[in-house]
Design a protein around this motif. Structure first.
Motif, PDB file in Angstrom:
ATOM      1  N   TYR A  42      34.243  -5.496  28.614  1.00  0.00           N
ATOM      2  CA  TYR A  42      34.784  -4.367  27.713  1.00  0.00           C
ATOM      3  C   TYR A  42      36.364  -3.970  28.182  1.00  0.00           C
ATOM      4  N   GLY A  64      35.744  -5.375  17.240  1.00  0.00           N
ATOM      5  CA  GLY A  64      34.339  -6.077  17.268  1.00  0.00           C
ATOM      6  C   GLY A  64      34.252  -7.373  16.591  1.00  0.00           C
ATOM      7  N   ALA A 123      35.366  -5.561   9.913  1.00  0.00           N
ATOM      8  CA  ALA A 123      34.073  -5.625  11.049  1.00  0.00           C
ATOM      9  C   ALA A 123      32.645  -5.879  10.382  1.00  0.00           C
ATOM     10  N   GLY A 236      35.675 -11.450  23.741  1.00  0.00           N
ATOM     11  CA  GLY A 236      34.468 -12.209  22.894  1.00  0.00           C
ATOM     12  C   GLY A 236      34.097 -13.510  23.685  1.00  0.00           C
ATOM     13  N   PHE A 251      27.900  -9.011  17.519  1.00  0.00           N
ATOM     14  CA  PHE A 251      29.110  -8.400  17.098  1.00  0.00           C
ATOM     15  C   PHE A 251      29.279  -7.565  15.771  1.00  0.00           C
ATOM     16  N   LEU A 255      29.914  -2.326  17.551  1.00  0.00           N
ATOM     17  CA  LEU A 255      30.715  -2.654  18.731  1.00  0.00           C
ATOM     18  C   LEU A 255      32.194  -2.302  18.417  1.00  0.00           C
ATOM     19  N   SER A 256      32.567  -2.240  17.187  1.00  0.00           N
ATOM     20  CA  SER A 256      34.028  -1.812  16.900  1.00  0.00           C
ATOM     21  C   SER A 256      34.205  -0.355  17.319  1.00  0.00           C
ATOM     22  N   THR A 258      32.389   1.396  19.198  1.00  0.00           N
ATOM     23  CA  THR A 258      32.171   1.611  20.479  1.00  0.00           C
ATOM     24  C   THR A 258      33.309   1.275  21.379  1.00  0.00           C
ATOM     25  N   LEU A 259      33.964   0.295  21.146  1.00  0.00           N
ATOM     26  CA  LEU A 259      35.376  -0.049  21.748  1.00  0.00           C
ATOM     27  C   LEU A 259      36.460   1.267  21.534  1.00  0.00           C
TER      28      LEU A 259
END
Length: 336
Positions: A42, A64, A123, A236, A251, A255-256, A258-259
């Motif tokens: 991460y 993501g 995404a 990744g 993915f 996830l996008s 969250t990042l």
């Protein structure tokens, strides 16, 4: 003299960071080494995202998907072409970097919320696209290293030997991810200290002013997307290597988001805070689950924690670190 002091302080911090990363596995279990390896994954992705969003002002909700590009590049090379898993990492980063460059082309005409929505669409669409090419990607079931190419998995026996020193597979994953993470961090730091870094910050502050000073918007904005894509692709690839399996659900568009949360919590425009951002998105969901097992309660705790951090630390953890170190940096640069 001030420059020498600044470089000396930076070198001291770098040596301390390397020593800390090397020493941590001695303090934690093999299981927690694996968790910290995921934190490193991460961290790599967030550093790249921060370069794009924090330093050039281009909001991306598609990282993501770029991680998925890197992850599937590794999975396909391992299961179909029988590459050793760790040797696929550079190529995974390169492929994701090219895709990042292509995604960055709309950034020449889009900005702010419109760019965020465009990357978010990428995404959302990619997992469905991956399912269509089942012969290559495994479709809904994905690709498993153990089923397709167990001989290409590093440490499948449980141990890895490097230069005569044996370690567990999880400890190897920890050192691998954090070694790449520290090198990646150093490269971004060097980029931001140079001509490209000045151009990125100028674009973030005002595109009109940047153009008036001779900054090439097209080149620098797409370059930022490409570099950020490389970092997402490497992250990744490592993510898939750690889990030894990949599916479209690995993915998802969450996830996008969250990042981006990790980058904001760490502090947009601050590199040191990215470690704390990575720790936040890895461990807070686990902590919130332990606090309450009622349906929806963990998500509620996670959301409240984000809101509180934004209220108490509007500049993120990086801003807090900067304020804490301000007396030291002021003393270094005001000495005769």
């Amino acid at each position: 003299m001030r420059r020498v002091l600044g470089i000396g302080a930076g070198a001291l911090v770098a040596v301390g960071a390397v020593a800390l990363v090397a020493f941590i596995p001695r303090l934690v279990s093999d299981f927690h080494s694996f968790d910290l390896a995921l934190v490193g994954v991460y961290f790599i992705a967030i550093v790249g995202l921060n370069l794009l969003t924090g330093y050039t002002g281009q909001i991306s909700l598609g990282h993501g998907a770029l991680m998925a590009i890197g992850g599937y590049t590794t999975a396909i090379l391992v299961t179909h072409e029988h590459w050793r898993d760790v040797w696929t990492i550079p190529l995974a980063g390169l492929v994701a970097g090219v895709v990042g460059f292509v995604i960055g082309l709309p950034a020449l005409r889009l900005s702010g919320l419109y760019l965020a929505l465009a990357t978010f669409g990428f995404a959302v669409a990619l997992p469905s696209l991956l399912k269509k090419f089942s012969g290559l990607t495994g479709g809904t079931d994905g690709l498993s290293f153990f089923e397709k190419a167990p001989g290409q998995v590093t440490g499948i026996s449980g141990t890895v030997t490097i230069f005569g020193h044996s370690m567990t597979q999880n400890h190897f994953f920890y050192y691998l991810t954090w070694a790449i993470g520290l090198v990646g961090f150093a490269l971004v730091w060097l980029i931001l200290r140079g001509r490209f870094g000045r151009a990125f910050r100028a674009i973030r502050d005002s595109e009109i002013a940047a153009v008036s000073t001779g900054v090439n918007l097209a080149r620098n904005k797409t370059l930022a997307f490409a570099i950020s894509g490389v970092y997402a692709g490497v992250a990744g690839s490592l993510f898939v290597i750690l889990r030894e399996i990949v599916t479209p659900l690995s993915f998802s568009f969450l996830l996008s988001i969250t990042l981006l949360v990790g980058a904001v919590v760490g502090g947009l425009g601050s590199l040191p805070g990215m470690v704390l951002g990575a720790l936040f998105i890895k461990y807070l969901p686990t902590v919130s689950t332990h606090l309450s097992t009622r349906p929806g309660a963990p998500d509620f705790v996670f959301g409240v924690a984000i809101i509180l951090i934004m209220i108490l630390l509007p500049t993120g953890a990086g801003g807090l670190i900067g304020r804490a170190l301000k007396p030291l940096t002021t003393w270094l640069y005001t000495r005769p």
